[in-house]
Scaffold this motif. Structure first.
Motif, mmCIF file in Angstrom:
data_model
loop_
_atom_site.group_PDB
_atom_site.id
_atom_site.type_symbol
_atom_site.label_atom_id
_atom_site.label_comp_id
_atom_site.label_asym_id
_atom_site.label_seq_id
_atom_site.Cartn_x
_atom_site.Cartn_y
_atom_site.Cartn_z
ATOM 1 N N THR A 164 -64.298 112.365 19.022
ATOM 2 C CA THR A 164 -64.225 110.945 19.385
ATOM 3 C C THR A 164 -65.607 110.321 19.440
ATOM 4 O OG1 THR A 164 -62.200 111.338 20.675
ATOM 5 C CG2 THR A 164 -63.441 109.326 21.147
ATOM 6 N N LYS A 165 -66.572 111.067 19.939
ATOM 7 C CA LYS A 165 -67.943 110.554 20.026
ATOM 8 C C LYS A 165 -68.648 110.601 18.684
ATOM 9 C CE LYS A 165 -72.291 111.282 22.531
ATOM 10 N NZ LYS A 165 -72.990 112.105 23.570
ATOM 11 N N ARG A 166 -68.451 111.681 17.931
ATOM 12 C CA ARG A 166 -69.195 111.856 16.684
ATOM 13 C C ARG A 166 -68.682 110.965 15.563
ATOM 14 N NH1 ARG A 166 -70.637 117.638 13.723
ATOM 15 N NH2 ARG A 166 -71.927 116.748 12.064
ATOM 16 N N TYR A 167 -67.374 110.729 15.529
ATOM 17 C CA TYR A 167 -66.785 109.930 14.453
ATOM 18 C C TYR A 167 -66.138 108.674 15.023
ATOM 19 C CZ TYR A 167 -67.500 114.270 11.892
ATOM 20 O OH TYR A 167 -68.065 115.378 11.329
ATOM 21 N N ALA A 168 -66.893 107.970 15.830
ATOM 22 C CA ALA A 168 -66.352 106.794 16.516
ATOM 23 C C ALA A 168 -66.168 105.606 15.588
ATOM 24 C CB ALA A 168 -67.275 106.402 17.679
ATOM 25 N N ASP A 169 -66.730 105.655 14.371
ATOM 26 C CA ASP A 169 -66.667 104.504 13.466
ATOM 27 C C ASP A 169 -65.649 104.677 12.354
ATOM 28 O OD1 ASP A 169 -68.000 106.560 12.249
ATOM 29 O OD2 ASP A 169 -69.485 105.291 11.238
ATOM 30 N N GLN A 170 -64.763 105.671 12.457
ATOM 31 C CA GLN A 170 -63.759 105.871 11.414
ATOM 32 C C GLN A 170 -62.478 106.425 12.006
ATOM 33 O OE1 GLN A 170 -66.446 108.410 9.266
ATOM 34 N NE2 GLN A 170 -65.345 110.268 9.839
ATOM 35 N N ARG A 171 -61.358 106.100 11.377
ATOM 36 C CA ARG A 171 -60.071 106.624 11.821
ATOM 37 C C ARG A 171 -59.912 108.054 11.323
ATOM 38 N NH1 ARG A 171 -55.483 104.867 10.070
ATOM 39 N NH2 ARG A 171 -56.290 104.200 8.056
ATOM 40 N N TRP A 172 -59.408 108.930 12.206
ATOM 41 C CA TRP A 172 -59.227 110.316 11.790
ATOM 42 C C TRP A 172 -58.027 110.945 12.490
ATOM 43 C CZ3 TRP A 172 -59.521 113.174 16.173
ATOM 44 C CH2 TRP A 172 -60.398 112.767 17.190
ATOM 45 N N LEU A 173 -57.527 111.994 11.857
ATOM 46 C CA LEU A 173 -56.412 112.770 12.380
ATOM 47 C C LEU A 173 -56.737 114.248 12.199
ATOM 48 C CD1 LEU A 173 -53.425 113.156 13.356
ATOM 49 C CD2 LEU A 173 -52.779 113.075 10.939
ATOM 50 N N ILE A 174 -56.714 115.006 13.283
ATOM 51 C CA ILE A 174 -56.863 116.461 13.230
ATOM 52 C C ILE A 174 -55.527 117.056 13.645
ATOM 53 C CG2 ILE A 174 -58.125 118.472 14.075
ATOM 54 C CD1 ILE A 174 -60.446 116.647 14.739
ATOM 55 N N TYR A 175 -54.919 117.820 12.741
ATOM 56 C CA TYR A 175 -53.566 118.315 12.965
ATOM 57 C C TYR A 175 -53.559 119.833 13.072
ATOM 58 C CZ TYR A 175 -48.522 118.888 12.434
ATOM 59 O OH TYR A 175 -47.211 119.216 12.646
ATOM 60 N N ASP A 176 -52.999 120.336 14.174
ATOM 61 C CA ASP A 176 -52.853 121.770 14.392
ATOM 62 C C ASP A 176 -51.510 122.198 13.800
ATOM 63 O OD1 ASP A 176 -52.417 124.339 15.370
ATOM 64 O OD2 ASP A 176 -53.358 123.941 17.299
ATOM 65 N N ARG A 177 -51.554 122.870 12.648
ATOM 66 C CA ARG A 177 -50.317 123.238 11.957
ATOM 67 C C ARG A 177 -49.528 124.293 12.721
ATOM 68 N NH1 ARG A 177 -49.981 121.749 6.532
ATOM 69 N NH2 ARG A 177 -48.537 123.479 6.211
ATOM 70 N N ARG A 178 -50.231 125.145 13.460
ATOM 71 C CA ARG A 178 -49.539 126.210 14.188
ATOM 72 C C ARG A 178 -48.721 125.639 15.338
ATOM 73 N NH1 ARG A 178 -52.964 131.370 15.937
ATOM 74 N NH2 ARG A 178 -53.012 131.484 13.662
ATOM 75 N N ARG A 179 -49.266 124.653 16.047
ATOM 76 C CA ARG A 179 -48.584 124.095 17.226
ATOM 77 C C ARG A 179 -47.898 122.769 16.933
ATOM 78 N NH1 ARG A 179 -53.056 126.705 17.776
ATOM 79 N NH2 ARG A 179 -53.053 128.536 19.120
ATOM 80 N N ARG A 180 -48.051 122.275 15.737
ATOM 81 C CA ARG A 180 -47.359 121.082 15.248
ATOM 82 C C ARG A 180 -47.621 119.836 16.088
ATOM 83 N NH1 ARG A 180 -41.979 122.561 11.971
ATOM 84 N NH2 ARG A 180 -42.708 124.513 11.060
ATOM 85 N N TYR A 181 -48.857 119.629 16.432
ATOM 86 C CA TYR A 181 -49.260 118.351 17.007
ATOM 87 C C TYR A 181 -50.715 118.104 16.655
ATOM 88 C CZ TYR A 181 -52.134 120.050 20.956
ATOM 89 O OH TYR A 181 -53.119 120.605 21.735
ATOM 90 N N GLY A 182 -51.169 116.879 16.867
ATOM 91 C CA GLY A 182 -52.525 116.559 16.454
ATOM 92 C C GLY A 182 -53.178 115.531 17.336
ATOM 93 N N LEU A 183 -54.426 115.205 16.988
ATOM 94 C CA LEU A 183 -55.198 114.162 17.639
ATOM 95 C C LEU A 183 -55.414 113.039 16.634
ATOM 96 C CD1 LEU A 183 -58.009 116.290 19.356
ATOM 97 C CD2 LEU A 183 -55.993 115.311 20.465
ATOM 98 N N TYR A 184 -55.121 111.809 17.056
ATOM 99 C CA TYR A 184 -55.318 110.647 16.187
ATOM 100 C C TYR A 184 -56.237 109.658 16.876
ATOM 101 C CZ TYR A 184 -54.425 106.251 13.768
ATOM 102 O OH TYR A 184 -54.585 105.068 13.112
ATOM 103 N N TYR A 185 -57.311 109.260 16.166
ATOM 104 C CA TYR A 185 -58.256 108.277 16.690
ATOM 105 C C TYR A 185 -58.149 107.008 15.855
ATOM 106 C CZ TYR A 185 -62.693 106.006 17.822
ATOM 107 O OH TYR A 185 -63.652 105.112 18.218
ATOM 108 N N ASP A 186 -57.893 105.866 16.515
ATOM 109 C CA ASP A 186 -57.645 104.605 15.810
ATOM 110 C C ASP A 186 -58.773 103.597 15.972
ATOM 111 O OD1 ASP A 186 -57.416 103.868 18.431
ATOM 112 O OD2 ASP A 186 -55.383 103.072 18.286
ATOM 113 N N LEU A 187 -59.989 104.089 16.238
ATOM 114 C CA LEU A 187 -61.204 103.289 16.445
ATOM 115 C C LEU A 187 -61.330 102.773 17.868
ATOM 116 C CD1 LEU A 187 -61.405 101.180 13.135
ATOM 117 C CD2 LEU A 187 -62.574 103.314 13.683
ATOM 118 N N THR A 188 -60.306 102.947 18.676
ATOM 119 C CA THR A 188 -60.391 102.510 20.072
ATOM 120 C C THR A 188 -60.098 103.638 21.058
ATOM 121 O OG1 THR A 188 -58.084 101.758 20.029
ATOM 122 C CG2 THR A 188 -59.793 100.125 19.515
ATOM 123 N N ARG A 189 -59.168 104.528 20.724
ATOM 124 C CA ARG A 189 -58.801 105.606 21.632
ATOM 125 C C ARG A 189 -58.256 106.790 20.838
ATOM 126 N NH1 ARG A 189 -53.724 103.919 25.215
ATOM 127 N NH2 ARG A 189 -53.520 106.207 25.317
#
Length: 308
Positions: A190-215
């Motif tokens: 969140t701190k390092r890539y605060a200027d772009q939207r990103w999604l990190i998806y854990d395939r083993r546990r089937r959930y992820g983190l999504y950053y939309d430029l605000t949270r």
């Protein structure tokens, strides 16, 4: 994101802030506790243990609970108020760092994590001194070992995540860590890539983190149709320049490599083989590597000083 992993700690009161010993005796018949599988649910169970004064025979997620023939599981629904009281109250018996280790143990998905956390908490409540470095105790050693393993996995995930850019500007990455480290790496990305939207998806546990430029939020969705390779995103959704980015990254990796200093054993220790399928530099090359021909041949000139 959960509020419980916070490392905030109230200021000490008085010299060295002596730790109170106030755990009630667990005199009632032991119980088999079940909960919803969340950390807040486990904290609710800990609250119930001391409220009912009934030690646990076992603590298990309700979805996978295995009990004896005559056992009567006591299911505890998550209570945010009780969970918060336990989480805040732990600071009266341990340091903020030791409390954070309990959350890391929970994320480790160890088969005995619930009972391990209970034993650690109970020991801390009944001991006036700080137990976090009492490595003569098996419970303390086990908690410390799991916390160290979680730290290494977190560090590797922060180093080995490789994003692919989609046509709508989203940077996407797949991971399959040994432990559930997504909640731990969220602040870093969140701190390092605060200027772009990103999604990190854990395939083993089937959930992820999504950053939309605000949270940054936890997201979960069903997988529909596996791609050709576990690392692939459908080519139709990738940015048209993504293959070029991967070739450039692979070329950079190849050019900075020094074949004469190659140490595959050391390389695999720092970059374990299980991560390679998600690393662009470890994928088959679209074009063969050619060393840069930028070295000038020796030029004739006057002899060096002192030469015979």
């Amino acid at each position: 994101m959960s509020k419980f992993p916070s490392l905030r700690r109230p200021a000490a009161v008085g010299p060295a802030a002596a730790r109170p010993v106030g755990a009630p005796a667990l005199t009632a018949a032991p119980r088999d506790y079940t909960y919803d599988g969340t950390f807040e649910g486990l904290l609710t169970v800990l609250f119930t243990v001391y409220d009912w004064r009934a030690a646990p025979n076992s603590i298990q997620p309700e979805a996978t609970a295995q009990t004896g023939l005559f056992a009567q599981p006591a299911h505890r629904a998550t209570d945010e108020t009780q969970a918060t009281r336990v989480w805040d109250g732990l600071l009266r018996a341990m340091t903020a760092e030791a409390r954070a280790r309990l959350y890391h143990v929970f994320l480790s998905e160890d088969a005995e994590r619930e009972m391990l956390i209970f034993r650690y908490v109970d020991l801390a409540l009944r001991t006036a001194a700080d137990i976090s470095e009492n490595y003569t105790d098996a419970t303390v050693r086990r908690v410390q070992r799991l916390a160290q393993q979680m730290f290494r996995e977190k560090h590797r995930m922060e180093a080995f995540v490789r994003f692919e850019k989609t046509s709508d500007g989203l940077f996407h990455a797949n991971i399959e860590p040994d432990y559930d480290v997504l909640p731990l790496i969220a602040p870093h990305f969140t701190k390092r890539y605060a200027d772009q939207r990103w999604l990190i998806y854990d395939r083993r546990r089937r959930y992820g983190l999504y950053y939309d430029l605000t949270r940054t939020d936890i997201v979960q969705f069903e997988e529909t149709g596996a791609p050709a390779r576990a690392t692939d995103v459908a080519a139709t959704v990738l940015d048209e320049r993504e293959p070029l980015f991967q070739v450039l990254w692979q070329a950079y990796f190849d050019h900075v490599n020094i074949p004469e200093r190659r140490n595959l054993k050391l390389h695999r220790r720092h970059m374990p083989l299980r991560y390679w399928k998600y690393l662009s530099e470890k994928q088959p090359r679209a074009q063969p590597f050619q060393p840069i021909q930028n070295k000038r041949p020796p030029q004739p000139g006057p002899p060096l000083l002192g030469a015979e």
